[in-house]
Scaffold this motif. Structure first.
Motif, PDB file in Angstrom:
ATOM      1  N   LEU A   1      -0.312   1.770  -7.715  1.00 40.90           N
ATOM      2  CA  LEU A   1      -1.461   1.459  -6.869  1.00 40.90           C
ATOM      3  C   LEU A   1      -2.080   2.714  -6.260  1.00 40.90           C
ATOM      4  CD1 LEU A   1      -0.158  -1.756  -5.078  1.00 40.90           C
ATOM      5  CD2 LEU A   1      -1.886  -1.600  -6.858  1.00 40.90           C
ATOM      6  N   MET A   2      -1.827   3.852  -6.853  1.00 41.93           N
ATOM      7  CA  MET A   2      -2.441   5.087  -6.383  1.00 41.93           C
ATOM      8  C   MET A   2      -3.736   5.321  -7.151  1.00 41.93           C
ATOM      9  SD  MET A   2      -2.072   7.576  -4.239  1.00 41.93           S
ATOM     10  CE  MET A   2      -0.319   7.658  -3.883  1.00 41.93           C
ATOM     11  N   PRO A   3      -4.887   5.372  -6.478  1.00 40.92           N
ATOM     12  CA  PRO A   3      -6.147   5.563  -7.204  1.00 40.92           C
ATOM     13  C   PRO A   3      -6.182   6.914  -7.890  1.00 40.92           C
ATOM     14  CG  PRO A   3      -6.484   5.792  -4.839  1.00 40.92           C
ATOM     15  CD  PRO A   3      -5.079   5.297  -5.031  1.00 40.92           C
TER      16      PRO A   3
ATOM     17  N   LEU B   1       3.513  -1.180   0.229  1.00 39.04           N
ATOM     18  CA  LEU B   1       2.403  -1.386   1.161  1.00 39.04           C
ATOM     19  C   LEU B   1       1.852  -0.057   1.665  1.00 39.04           C
ATOM     20  CD1 LEU B   1       3.750  -4.453   3.168  1.00 39.04           C
ATOM     21  CD2 LEU B   1       1.900  -4.433   1.484  1.00 39.04           C
ATOM     22  N   ASP B   2       2.728   0.917   1.843  1.00 43.37           N
ATOM     23  CA  ASP B   2       2.256   2.245   2.247  1.00 43.37           C
ATOM     24  C   ASP B   2       1.325   2.827   1.187  1.00 43.37           C
ATOM     25  OD1 ASP B   2       3.574   2.275   4.652  1.00 43.37           O
ATOM     26  OD2 ASP B   2       5.327   3.361   3.903  1.00 43.37           O
ATOM     27  N   ARG B   3       1.670   2.639  -0.083  1.00 40.65           N
ATOM     28  CA  ARG B   3       0.834   3.177  -1.160  1.00 40.65           C
ATOM     29  C   ARG B   3      -0.508   2.448  -1.234  1.00 40.65           C
ATOM     30  NH1 ARG B   3       5.886   3.751  -3.517  1.00 40.65           N
ATOM     31  NH2 ARG B   3       5.809   1.803  -4.685  1.00 40.65           N
ATOM     32  N   CYS B   4      -0.515   1.167  -0.855  1.00 43.47           N
ATOM     33  CA  CYS B   4      -1.783   0.433  -0.833  1.00 43.47           C
ATOM     34  C   CYS B   4      -2.769   1.057   0.148  1.00 43.47           C
ATOM     35  CB  CYS B   4      -1.544  -1.030  -0.447  1.00 43.47           C
ATOM     36  SG  CYS B   4      -0.729  -2.022  -1.718  1.00 43.47           S
ATOM     37  N   GLY B   5      -2.242   1.792   1.118  1.00 48.70           N
ATOM     38  CA  GLY B   5      -3.102   2.423   2.106  1.00 48.70           C
ATOM     39  C   GLY B   5      -4.080   3.415   1.514  1.00 48.70           C
TER      40      GLY B   5
ATOM     41  N   ALA C   1      -1.901  -4.238   5.821  1.00 47.75           N
ATOM     42  CA  ALA C   1      -0.816  -4.597   4.911  1.00 47.75           C
ATOM     43  C   ALA C   1       0.070  -5.666   5.536  1.00 47.75           C
ATOM     44  CB  ALA C   1       0.017  -3.362   4.571  1.00 47.75           C
ATOM     45  N   GLY C   2       0.591  -6.555   4.694  1.00 47.33           N
ATOM     46  CA  GLY C   2       1.454  -7.617   5.189  1.00 47.33           C
ATOM     47  C   GLY C   2       2.375  -8.133   4.102  1.00 47.33           C
ATOM     48  N   GLY C   3       3.165  -9.127   4.443  1.00 43.04           N
ATOM     49  CA  GLY C   3       4.083  -9.731   3.491  1.00 43.04           C
ATOM     50  C   GLY C   3       4.108 -11.237   3.645  1.00 43.04           C
TER      51      GLY C   3
END
Length: 232
Positions: free
Chosen positions: A145-147, A179-183, A191-193
């Motif tokens: 998920l890293m652009p 979730l950190d990488r989604c940032g 971010a959530g679960g």
């Protein structure tokens, strides 16, 4: 598990115009008309709605999602959003796709797996998106998920990123790392679960794209270079 089943076992029918709502005290329900809907619902889903529906839902419900097979031109009011099946290019039917949308968004309220993740987090994204037409995707957990192009290249203006896992998995450290990488995907990311009844973990992405009406194929190339297909 009963709350998870309450959401994910709920049957949907997309054969015609349909109204579905979710409320904390009523759960997920289908309605024949707007008059039967409680004013306290959190989510309203309008499936293949007629063009003149917008005015009927104004001011009544927290968030209204138009689930359209094609990206129909609509008069969108505040807190009205459109998700278009045609944007997705997936190998599932319109009903299967829409069922995933409804179940996943309701689970964010009823089946959250991170105590600090709640309705206020969802609201902080939905109230700040800059477009009414949003992008929805569910990707495998192991998707990169890293652009491309580095951390400064955001794909979303506002993004809600949610890791879904079974209660047996819970929210593990690698889930928090994901979730950190989604940032890095958005200019503003919440971010959530949440729990779902499936063994495989996945990540839900919901937000407005920086490219406006950029095609799903182009976004997929940015999110998933050489990776697996989206799950839905």
């Amino acid at each position: 598990m009963s709350r998870i089943s309450e959401v994910f076992d709920f049957p949907v029918d997309f054969s015609d115009f349909r109204i579905y709502t979710f409320a904390d005290d009523e759960g997920l329900r289908m309605h024949e008309d707007f008059q039967s809907i409680s004013p306290h619902v959190r989510l309203t889903f309008l499936v293949n709605a007629p063009q003149d529906v917008s005015r009927q839902v104004f001011g009544h419900f927290s968030y209204v999602f138009f689930l359209d097979e094609e990206p129909v031109e609509r008069e969108f009011l505040p807190q009205n959003y459109q998700l278009a099946y045609a944007d997705q290019n997936c190998n599932r039917t319109f009903q299967q796709w829409g069922e995933t949308v409804i179940h996943s968004l309701c689970a964010c309220f009823l089946c959250n797996s991170i105590p600090a993740f709640d309705a206020h987090d969802v609201a902080s994204v939905m109230l700040e998106v800059q477009q009414h037409r949003l992008f929805f995707n569910i990707v495998p957990f192991d998707t990169s998920l890293m652009p491309p192009g580095g951390q400064d290249r955001s794909i979303f203006n506002r993004l809600l990123a949610v890791v879904f896992a079974s209660p047996e998995w819970g929210i593990c450290q690698d889930g928090l790392d994901k979730l950190d990488r989604c940032g890095y995907l958005g200019k503003w990311v919440i971010a959530g679960g949440a729990f779902h009844p499936y063994e495989e973990r996945s990540v839900m992405l919901l937000g407005d794209l920086t490219g406006g009406n950029t095609s799903r194929a182009a976004i997929k190339n940015e999110l998933l270079p050489g990776e697996a297909e989206a799950l839905y």
